[in-house]
Design a protein around this motif. Structure first.
Motif, PDB file in Angstrom:
ATOM      1  N   LEU A   1      -5.212  10.960 -12.789  1.00  0.00           N
ATOM      2  CA  LEU A   1      -5.635   9.596 -12.497  1.00  0.00           C
ATOM      3  C   LEU A   1      -6.630   9.572 -11.344  1.00  0.00           C
ATOM      4  N   LYS A   2      -7.064  10.749 -10.922  1.00  0.00           N
ATOM      5  CA  LYS A   2      -8.071  10.913  -9.868  1.00  0.00           C
ATOM      6  C   LYS A   2      -7.593  10.358  -8.529  1.00  0.00           C
ATOM      7  N   TYR A   3      -6.324  10.535  -8.232  1.00  0.00           N
ATOM      8  CA  TYR A   3      -5.820  10.108  -6.931  1.00  0.00           C
ATOM      9  C   TYR A   3      -6.523  10.925  -5.854  1.00  0.00           C
ATOM     10  N   PRO A   4      -7.020  10.259  -4.796  1.00  0.00           N
ATOM     11  CA  PRO A   4      -7.813  10.981  -3.797  1.00  0.00           C
ATOM     12  C   PRO A   4      -7.032  12.090  -3.090  1.00  0.00           C
TER      13      PRO A   4
ATOM     14  N   GLU B   1      -3.645   1.972 -12.838  1.00  0.00           N
ATOM     15  CA  GLU B   1      -3.191   1.451 -11.537  1.00  0.00           C
ATOM     16  C   GLU B   1      -1.688   1.279 -11.509  1.00  0.00           C
ATOM     17  N   LYS B   2      -1.162   0.699 -12.577  1.00  0.00           N
ATOM     18  CA  LYS B   2       0.295   0.475 -12.647  1.00  0.00           C
ATOM     19  C   LYS B   2       1.035   1.803 -12.651  1.00  0.00           C
ATOM     20  N   LEU B   3       0.477   2.777 -13.349  1.00  0.00           N
ATOM     21  CA  LEU B   3       1.134   4.076 -13.428  1.00  0.00           C
ATOM     22  C   LEU B   3       1.115   4.769 -12.072  1.00  0.00           C
ATOM     23  N   THR B   4      -0.043   4.678 -11.391  1.00  0.00           N
ATOM     24  CA  THR B   4      -0.151   5.288 -10.059  1.00  0.00           C
ATOM     25  C   THR B   4       0.913   4.714  -9.134  1.00  0.00           C
ATOM     26  N   SER B   5       1.013   3.413  -9.177  1.00  0.00           N
ATOM     27  CA  SER B   5       2.008   2.751  -8.328  1.00  0.00           C
ATOM     28  C   SER B   5       3.411   3.225  -8.671  1.00  0.00           C
ATOM     29  N   PHE B   6       3.712   3.378  -9.964  1.00  0.00           N
ATOM     30  CA  PHE B   6       5.025   3.851 -10.390  1.00  0.00           C
ATOM     31  C   PHE B   6       5.296   5.257  -9.864  1.00  0.00           C
ATOM     32  N   ILE B   7       4.316   6.149 -10.037  1.00  0.00           N
ATOM     33  CA  ILE B   7       4.502   7.543  -9.608  1.00  0.00           C
ATOM     34  C   ILE B   7       4.789   7.599  -8.105  1.00  0.00           C
ATOM     35  N   LEU B   8       4.027   6.829  -7.343  1.00  0.00           N
ATOM     36  CA  LEU B   8       4.206   6.862  -5.885  1.00  0.00           C
ATOM     37  C   LEU B   8       5.597   6.368  -5.488  1.00  0.00           C
ATOM     38  N   GLN B   9       6.131   5.441  -6.286  1.00  0.00           N
ATOM     39  CA  GLN B   9       7.471   4.938  -5.980  1.00  0.00           C
ATOM     40  C   GLN B   9       8.554   5.964  -6.275  1.00  0.00           C
TER      41      GLN B   9
ATOM     42  N   GLU C   1       0.863  -1.191   0.000  1.00  0.00           N
ATOM     43  CA  GLU C   1       0.000   0.000   0.000  1.00  0.00           C
ATOM     44  C   GLU C   1       0.888   1.225   0.000  1.00  0.00           C
ATOM     45  N   MET C   2       0.816   2.029  -1.043  1.00  0.00           N
ATOM     46  CA  MET C   2       1.674   3.202  -1.063  1.00  0.00           C
ATOM     47  C   MET C   2       0.835   4.444  -0.846  1.00  0.00           C
TER      48      MET C   2
END
Lengths: 321, 371
Positions: A310-313, A270-278, A17-18
């Motif tokens: 990406l509509k991240y909350p 989803e994959k992109l969101t995870s990449f950005i957070l990393q 969970e990032m």
């Protein structure tokens, strides 16, 4: 492009969970102007005004619009304004379209056109005229300054700034549109000038310009969408051109283009969101071009803008144009 | 063995050392490298060996700090200021996007030109030559950021368009190289200049792979020269030779999308369809025989097959037929470990290419022949 960077960090195992470290990023941006003893600060003097725009925008997206003192920000912005109506990167630097666009964007963000009028009578018109004078009336494209480099980046910047100021009628929008159309390549994407190599950054500027002009009908949307979706790599990140490495800033250039074409779903969000957070530095704040590298404010704002698309909350909504 | 590291250079010393070295070698292209911390120079500033300069980052930074100071103090004097001029060198070396320094150089050249009144061997011509040479140094040295700088590449184009090419084409001109002037054939000098510029572009493309702005400069330069078409009845661009050089470069750098994009552009500006077809044929032949799965190679192939570059009828269909036939032969056999690792293998690339051409191919030949 390192701009007042934070220290590098090694890659450690990432939790499943990032989260987005909003407070860290806010503090990172706040600290940028205090690093005058670091040499990076002086090495990036040539884009100081851009950097201010990126930091300010990131703060707005993160929901902390008032963190930078308004009066100080405006003082600096006006210190970059030339008599000609153009802005330089910093005091004493030559005026150029790139910094003029950032200057206008900051004024618009801070709703500061009255302040502009107080500092420079007829300022808005002067700035508009500086920009308009850079249009090549034959080809429709724009130069960056009197020395004549032409690039669709400047065309987009011009239309963006002029539309923010309500002064689009100062230029020949139809000619500009025709020029953008002539920059379309057979692979569906766009370059800096007719026949130039396709590049995601230029795709953003061309599609953005056409969106402002209401002429998205000229885009081969299916072909371009396909080319853009080819930018996603196995690790979820996006690149700018074939066989380039992933870079978090393309989360913006590619995604905003897809958003304008209503094809955001052509990328695995989803994959992109995870990449950005990393790409975050979870200790010191800021985002880097890819996980483990040094952070800077350029990659910070475009990574966060990508998350907003990406509509991240928790993030303010960004306009793809 | 472990000795204390020599003291890092002060801004003044660093600036003086670099400036002296640049002045001593102003007519020669240098090779500047950034020394890693494990190899400090014995004098604490830099290492010089012939035309090679090894400089730790600290020295560059110190010189930059001094240069920045000198530049901002002296720029007020105007374009004739030699101090400001010399300061631009360490500034652009470390910070190639420093627009204001690049613009000062343009103003200086214009200023010198206006004073020279077309006489040969003036300070204007001398500055033109040494300036272009220093620009070449920055763009071809192993400096990752500098070699891709849009500011420096456009500055070069501006130099060439407004000063170098016009000077080559003048009677009694002074060519921007050390070979003797050949006033009876400026056309040959343009040809030679173009070739040397291509060498600069390709070297820079090797220093910084996928070098967008180096090849953007190439397109701008060729557009400029092709507009001339012939100078003194000498056809200044030998397209066949240029194509051969670029095709060969792309084969050695099959992941370089910028190289392939430029090759496609060259084909679009090549009049003879046979010449174009031959290039594509060789690229495809090489890619299949070596089993290249690089995305850039197949981007090139699918684009030129679909956009009419090789013409309709025999040319395009033949090459496409080669690809289809090759696929049929392979018949789904797996080759190498790439596919297992999740990478796209050459069969998949060829399949995708054939499919893409089938979907987007235009039937009419493109009108590239009439330029």
């Amino acid at each position: 492009m390192a701009l007042v960077s934070g220290p590098g960090r090694g890659m450690t195992a990432m939790p499943a969970e990032m989260q987005l470290y909003v407070d860290k990023h806010v503090r990172y941006i706040q600290s940028l102007d205090t690093r005058k003893d670091e040499l990076e600060y002086w090495l990036t003097e040539h884009l100081r005004l851009n950097g201010l725009y990126w930091g300010l925008t990131a703060l707005h997206l993160l929901g902390h619009p008032d963190v930078l003192p308004r009066a100080e920000v405006l003082d600096f912005v006006f210190s970059c304004l030339h008599e000609s109506g153009g802005f330089g990167a910093a005091p004493g630097h030559d005026a150029h379209m790139l910094y003029t666009v950032s200057g206008v964007q900051i004024l618009a963000t801070l709703d500061a056109f009255d302040d502009l009028e107080a500092r420079m009578k007829g300022g808005r018109q002067k700035i508009g005229q500086f920009i308009a004078n850079l249009q090549d009336r034959e080809t429709g494209t724009f130069a960056g300054d009197e020395w004549g480099e032409q690039d669709t980046r400047f065309l987009y910047g011009a239309l963006n700034a002029l539309s923010l100021m309500g002064l689009l009628d100062l230029v020949d929008v139809d000619k500009a549109v025709q020029h953008v159309h002539s920059c379309a390549n057979f692979d569906g994407a766009y370059g800096t000038s007719p026949g130039a190599e396709s590049h995601s950054g230029q795709v953003f500027t061309c599609v953005g310009a056409l969106t402002i002009a209401g002429r998205l009908d000229l885009v081969d949307q299916e072909k371009l969408g396909a080319w853009l979706s080819e930018r996603q790599l196995k690790n979820g990140g996006l690149n700018g051109r074939p066989e380039k490495k992933e870079d978090v800033c393309y989360s913006w250039w590619v995604m905003s283009s897809l958003a304008m074409l209503n094809k955001l779903h052509w990328i695995d969000g989803e994959k992109l969101t995870s990449f950005i957070l990393q790409c975050q530095d979870p200790e010191l704040g800021g985002l880097a071009d890819r996980p483990g590298d040094m952070v800077d404010v350029f990659h910070t704002v475009f990574g966060i803008a990508g998350l907003s698309l990406l509509k991240y909350p928790g993030l303010a909504e960004v306009d793809p144009v | 063995m472990d000795q204390p590291a020599p003291a890092a250079a002060s801004p003044g010393r660093a600036y003086k050392a670099l400036t002296t070295f640049f002045d001593e070698h102003e007519n020669e292209v240098l090779n500047i490298e950034i020394l890693p911390p494990a190899f400090p120079p014995p004098d604490g500033i830099c290492m010089q060996e012939g035309l090679n300069l090894g400089v730790p980052k600290e020295t560059l930074v110190a010189a930059f700090i001094e240069a920045r100071q000198i530049f901002s103090e002296n720029i007020k004097q105007g374009p004739h200021s030699i101090e400001a001029y010399k300061a631009t060198r360490p500034i652009l070396l470390l910070d190639p996007e420093h627009l204001t320094a690049a613009n000062f150089l343009k103003r200086r050249l214009e200023h010198l030109q206006s004073r020279s009144q077309s006489q040969p061997q003036t300070i204007y011509h001398h500055t033109l030559h040494t300036h272009l040479t220093f620009q070449t140094t920055i763009l071809t040295s192993p400096l990752h950021r500098q070699t891709k700088s849009p500011t420096l590449w456009h500055h070069r184009f501006w130099l060439v368009k407004h000063h170098i090419l016009p000077n080559i084409l003048l009677p009694n001109h002074l060519p921007p190289n050390r070979l003797p002037p050949n006033p009876s054939s400026p056309g040959l000098d343009v040809q030679e200049f173009l070739q040397s510029e291509l060498n600069v572009i390709c070297k820079s493309g090797e220093r910084h792979p996928k070098n967008y702005y180096a090849f953007q400069y190439a397109r701008r330069l060729f557009n400029l020269v092709l507009a001339q078409r012939s100078v003194d009845e000498v056809e200044v661009v030998h397209m066949k030779e240029v194509l051969q050089m670029m095709r060969s470069w792309c084969s050695r750098h099959p992941s370089d999308i910028s190289g392939f994009s430029f090759l496609a552009w060259l084909l679009h500006h090549t009049k003879n369809v046979e010449d174009r077809r031959r290039v594509v044929d060789r690229v495809v032949g090489y890619a299949l025989s070596v089993g290249l799965a690089n995305e850039s190679v197949w981007w090139f192939v699918r684009t030129v097959l679909a956009d009419g570059t090789v013409g309709e009828g025999e040319g395009g269909k033949e090459i496409l037929g080669v690809l289809v036939g090759w696929l049929r032969e392979r018949g789904g056999k797996s080759h190498g470990g790439g596919e297992e690792r999740g990478e796209i293998g050459v069969e998949e690339r060829v399949r995708q290419t054939v499919e893409w051409v089938g979907r987007y191919g235009i039937l009419q030949p493109s009108s590239t022949a009439d330029s």
